[in-house]
Design a protein around this motif. Structure first.
Motif, PDB file in Angstrom:
ATOM      1  N   GLU A  58       3.378   2.351   7.027  1.00 40.62           N
ATOM      2  CA  GLU A  58       4.481   1.526   6.548  1.00 40.62           C
ATOM      3  C   GLU A  58       4.517   0.214   7.310  1.00 40.62           C
ATOM      4  N   GLY A  63      10.849  -6.395   3.154  1.00 36.64           N
ATOM      5  CA  GLY A  63      10.346  -6.825   1.864  1.00 36.64           C
ATOM      6  C   GLY A  63       8.913  -6.463   1.556  1.00 36.64           C
ATOM      7  N   ARG A  65       6.378  -3.834   0.461  1.00 35.95           N
ATOM      8  CA  ARG A  65       6.303  -2.504  -0.141  1.00 35.95           C
ATOM      9  C   ARG A  65       5.064  -1.768   0.357  1.00 35.95           C
ATOM     10  N   ALA A  66       5.209  -0.462   0.514  1.00 37.29           N
ATOM     11  CA  ALA A  66       4.086   0.325   1.028  1.00 37.29           C
ATOM     12  C   ALA A  66       2.858   0.203   0.130  1.00 37.29           C
ATOM     13  N   GLN A  67       3.062   0.179  -1.188  1.00 41.64           N
ATOM     14  CA  GLN A  67       1.913   0.131  -2.100  1.00 41.64           C
ATOM     15  C   GLN A  67       1.208  -1.227  -2.097  1.00 41.64           C
ATOM     16  N   ASP A  68       1.804  -2.221  -1.437  1.00 45.46           N
ATOM     17  CA  ASP A  68       1.156  -3.528  -1.319  1.00 45.46           C
ATOM     18  C   ASP A  68       0.305  -3.632  -0.051  1.00 45.46           C
ATOM     19  N   ALA A  86       4.215   4.823  -2.853  1.00 46.99           N
ATOM     20  CA  ALA A  86       5.420   4.004  -2.722  1.00 46.99           C
ATOM     21  C   ALA A  86       6.262   4.395  -1.515  1.00 46.99           C
ATOM     22  N   ASP A  87       6.200   5.663  -1.096  1.00 50.22           N
ATOM     23  CA  ASP A  87       6.970   6.096   0.076  1.00 50.22           C
ATOM     24  C   ASP A  87       6.167   5.983   1.370  1.00 50.22           C
TER      25      ASP A  87
END
Length: 220
Positions: A58, A63, A65-68, A86-87
């Motif tokens: 993480e 701002g 996001r984990a998926q980025d 996402a988490d």
């Protein structure tokens, strides 16, 4: 409700690595062995019948996001980008051959902005109705694992089970025994079933839907 507290085996490891625009090689990288060491605690839980380890990557920056987050292992077979959900959950490969090779690992995030963690969790249920005895046995397994892997001078115990559902999903849980008790998820999608007041007197627990995650509720 008290804030959810789970067992973190390792937190706040920072990973350098940022690819400037137009750069052919990463400006900074981290050896695979460093990340392996951060996630290695998960390997000891892999074969446990009741427990699982959740690995996460993480960002500490607001701002992001984990998926980025892009994390790439540059081993001899070719670059491998990790799939970060996402988490923040990720399946970091804990492999002896990669440890021996010790390739470089890069990220698209600023230096020192990533946190790597391993959290002890319970195996996911396959059905929405669970015997309470299974949950009690899982909490006993958590206590046993923590006794073998102390994280400080204070002895910690699993006081209950926290079910995590999607936020706003209106999930509920019914504890059945001599009587029935209905629990409703909070705004974050969490329901906590306490060991002494709920599970010790229960026969089974029925969920309105399968959870995203099942965690031990840890307290001193």
């Amino acid at each position: 409700m008290k804030p959810l507290t789970v067992l973190s085996l390792l937190i706040a490891l920072v990973m350098p690595g940022c690819m400037p625009a137009g750069a052919a090689e990463p400006a900074a990288a981290t050896p695979y062995a460093v990340l392996y060491g951060a996630f290695a605690a998960a390997r000891g839980v892999e074969e446990h019948p009741r427990l699982r380890a959740v690995q996460r990557i993480e960002s500490k920056l607001p701002g992001v996001r984990a998926q980025d987050i892009a994390v790439v292992i540059h081993d001899r077979a070719g670059p491998t980008r990790l799939n970060i959900a996402a988490d923040g959950s990720v399946a970091f490969p804990l492999r002896d051959d990669l440890l021996a090779e010790n390739p470089q690992v890069t990220s698209n995030q600023p230096r020192g902005s990533l946190t790597l963690s391993v959290t002890l969790a319970l195996r996911m249920p396959r059905a929405t109705r669970l015997p309470a005895s299974e949950l009690r046995a899982a909490l006993d397994a958590v206590d046993g694992w923590m006794a073998e892997h102390p994280a400080g001078e204070t002895t910690r115990h699993a006081r209950g089970v926290a079910f995590r559902f999607p936020a706003g999903a209106a999930a509920s849980l019914t504890v059945r025994g001599n009587s029935e008790r209905l629990l409703v998820a909070d705004a974050q999608g969490r329901i906590v079933v306490m060991r002494d007041t709920d599970l010790d007197h229960a026969v089974d627990v029925e969920l309105s839907q399968l959870p995203l995650e099942v965690l031990p509720w840890i307290a001193p």
